[in-house]
Design an enzyme around this catalytic site. Structure first.
Site, mmCIF file in Angstrom:
data_model
loop_
_atom_site.group_PDB
_atom_site.id
_atom_site.type_symbol
_atom_site.label_atom_id
_atom_site.label_comp_id
_atom_site.label_asym_id
_atom_site.label_seq_id
_atom_site.Cartn_x
_atom_site.Cartn_y
_atom_site.Cartn_z
ATOM 1 N N HIS A 129 0.870 -1.174 0.000
ATOM 2 C CA HIS A 129 0.000 0.000 0.000
ATOM 3 C C HIS A 129 0.909 1.227 0.000
ATOM 4 O O HIS A 129 1.198 1.821 1.035
ATOM 5 C CB HIS A 129 -0.935 -0.005 1.204
ATOM 6 C CG HIS A 129 -2.179 -0.793 0.983
ATOM 7 N ND1 HIS A 129 -3.096 -0.471 -0.007
ATOM 8 C CD2 HIS A 129 -2.658 -1.894 1.598
ATOM 9 C CE1 HIS A 129 -4.090 -1.332 0.025
ATOM 10 N NE2 HIS A 129 -3.849 -2.216 0.981
ATOM 11 N N ASP A 134 -4.614 1.964 2.211
ATOM 12 C CA ASP A 134 -4.842 1.359 3.526
ATOM 13 C C ASP A 134 -5.424 2.384 4.486
ATOM 14 O O ASP A 134 -6.359 2.097 5.244
ATOM 15 C CB ASP A 134 -3.546 0.766 4.074
ATOM 16 C CG ASP A 134 -2.379 1.748 4.048
ATOM 17 O OD1 ASP A 134 -2.412 2.734 3.282
ATOM 18 O OD2 ASP A 134 -1.392 1.527 4.793
ATOM 19 N N TYR A 335 -9.254 8.073 -17.735
ATOM 20 C CA TYR A 335 -9.934 8.623 -16.562
ATOM 21 C C TYR A 335 -10.345 10.057 -16.864
ATOM 22 O O TYR A 335 -9.525 10.842 -17.357
ATOM 23 C CB TYR A 335 -9.015 8.640 -15.345
ATOM 24 C CG TYR A 335 -8.765 7.299 -14.683
ATOM 25 C CD1 TYR A 335 -9.306 6.121 -15.182
ATOM 26 C CD2 TYR A 335 -7.975 7.225 -13.543
ATOM 27 C CE1 TYR A 335 -9.073 4.905 -14.571
ATOM 28 C CE2 TYR A 335 -7.720 6.006 -12.923
ATOM 29 C CZ TYR A 335 -8.273 4.851 -13.435
ATOM 30 O OH TYR A 335 -8.027 3.646 -12.823
ATOM 31 N N GLU A 410 0.440 8.837 11.305
ATOM 32 C CA GLU A 410 -0.877 8.224 11.495
ATOM 33 C C GLU A 410 -1.877 9.134 12.196
ATOM 34 O O GLU A 410 -3.077 8.830 12.206
ATOM 35 C CB GLU A 410 -0.727 6.900 12.243
ATOM 36 C CG GLU A 410 -0.033 5.831 11.385
ATOM 37 C CD GLU A 410 0.114 4.506 12.093
ATOM 38 O OE1 GLU A 410 -0.082 3.458 11.433
ATOM 39 O OE2 GLU A 410 0.426 4.506 13.305
#
Length: 431
Positions: A129, A134, A335, A410
């Protein structure tokens, strides 16, 4: 914004009168932060490539069902959709996270680093990832937990979309947001009125949230040009037509499209040739050369204009040398522009400003692409950036998305939870 003003803002719904106090999303996100981080670390340790997110889907479905949500799996191969119906009537909003990892061998040294290996394009590769998916999934699981706990006050319905194959499906397969749309994720009940998503980005500091009205990420169209010449001896080029020279002229000519033909003050466009293949021997002029590349634009009219100019430039340069050029655009990968609906952006900007204050910044558009754009073609949508780089680390020293050393602060996960929770709640609560 002062504490007094923020407190008053929490009692108002878009300035339309006194209402029940809105949730404190900062405190709520802090309460579940450890669980969100645990989700992220588990998903990071066990990544799966596009259209192969089988165990990832099982993990997501298990946790969503545990929250009491109605869950459907197997959409667009491995996608997961969960529905939370609030006890109060109202509109429906969709929230999206992407699921797939990349064929990258991880070099972070983290205790939860991926050691997964698989086969990609005929070779054994690591899986990682390396683009934050994630984190996106962990954030959306956190949002589902917070909103499910407030079902009694929730004024409407939330559709959680976990999408596979954002990094594009394998050759010969379909997938991603386009396939989810084709299979009815936005058109079957409950039909969303709007959709929100986000991307964790290393270019922004942790705690920052980036917004932009209009084009925020570029369209992406693959490009293939085949130049047909006439094979001859390298010592007698006049007896043939040299496609190598013609290909070189085309490469240079294509660069004048962005620099001399398009309105650079309106929005940038990119023409990149990343691969040139032709010939087998040093003294043989071949009969063909193939080039591959990518085209990028930030609005749809310029995208269409770019396509026409690329085709004309390649064909006319080849014709001028007696050669022939075949131009193939978007054979496999196409895209649209990731386009934030201006009216929806105006509507939701006060909520973001109240939630993040000075940490909310107007983002510069980037020329990377996102298939979230397929959702935005169907219903109004907003796509935001959430920073993950520690504030004491310069941008040039922090691993970029898609790096084998990619990582994140995080603490950004709680910021992402606040972002999507606040957007969903305020959108549904608005008259």
């Amino acid at each position: 914004m002062t504490a007094g003003i923020r407190g008053m803002a929490a009692l108002l719904v878009f300035g339309c009168g006194l209402a029940e106090a809105a949730p404190d999303w900062s405190a709520a996100a802090s309460d579940i932060e450890a669980r969100v981080i645990a989700h992220r670390r588990h998903l990071h340790q066990y990544p799966e490539l596009s259209n192969r997110e089988f165990e990832t889907a099982k993990y997501l479905a298990q946790h969503l069902r545990a929250l009491g949500l109605a869950v459907e799996t197997g959409i667009a191969h491995t996608g997961v959709v969960a529905v939370l119906e609030g006890d109060k009537p109202g509109k429906t909003v969709a929230l999206r996270a992407d699921m797939d990892g990349l064929p990258v061998t991880e070099q972070t040294g983290l205790p939860f680093a991926s050691t997964v290996k698989t086969t990609y394009d005929g070779r054994e590769v690591g899986v990682m990832h390396a683009c934050g998916h994630d984190g996106h999934m962990a954030i959306l699981l956190g949002v589902a937990e917070l909103l499910a706990a407030r079902r009694a006050e929730l004024p409407g319905t939330v559709k959680f979309i976990f999408q596979p194959a954002e990094e594009s499906p394998p050759v010969g397969e379909d997938g991603g947001a386009k396939l989810m749309v084709e299979q009815g994720v936005l058109s079957t009940a409950p039909k969303p009125d709007a959709i929100f998503g986000l991307h964790l980005l290393s270019m922004y500091e942790s705690g920052q949230v980036g917004w932009r009205s209009g084009g925020i990420m570029a369209s992406a169209d693959d490009l293939r040009i085949v130049v047909h010449g006439k094979q001859t001896h390298g010592a007698a080029p006049w007896l043939g037509i040299d496609p190598v020279v013609v290909a070189a002229q085309i490469v240079l000519g294509l660069q004048t499209i962005a620099s001399r033909q398009m309105a650079s003050t309106e929005a940038p466009v990119i023409v990149t040739i990343g691969k040139v293949d032709g010939g087998v021997r040093d003294n043989i002029i071949p009969d063909r050369v193939e080039m591959k590349g990518t085209l990028r634009a930030l609005n749809e009219p310029m995208r269409r204009d770019l396509h026409a100019r690329v085709k004309r430039t390649a064909e006319k340069i080849a014709e001028s040398a007696g050669a022939r050029a075949e131009v193939f655009i978007a054979e496999r990968h196409a895209y649209p522009v990731t386009y934030n609906d201006p009216a929806l952006m105006r509507r939701m900007l006060p909520s973001l400003q109240d939630e993040f204050g000075e940490r909310l910044i107007e983002a510069q558009p980037i020329l990377g692409a996102e298939d979230f754009s397929f959702f935005q073609r169907e219903i109004p949508g907003l796509y935001l950036f959430v920073g993950i780089r520690p504030s004491d680390v310069p941008a040039e020293d922090f691993p970029a998305n898609h790096s084998p050393k990619f990582t994140m602060d995080e603490a950004a996960l709680a910021v992402g939870v606040r972002t999507l929770s606040r957007l969903a709640w305020d959108y549904l609560a608005a008259p």
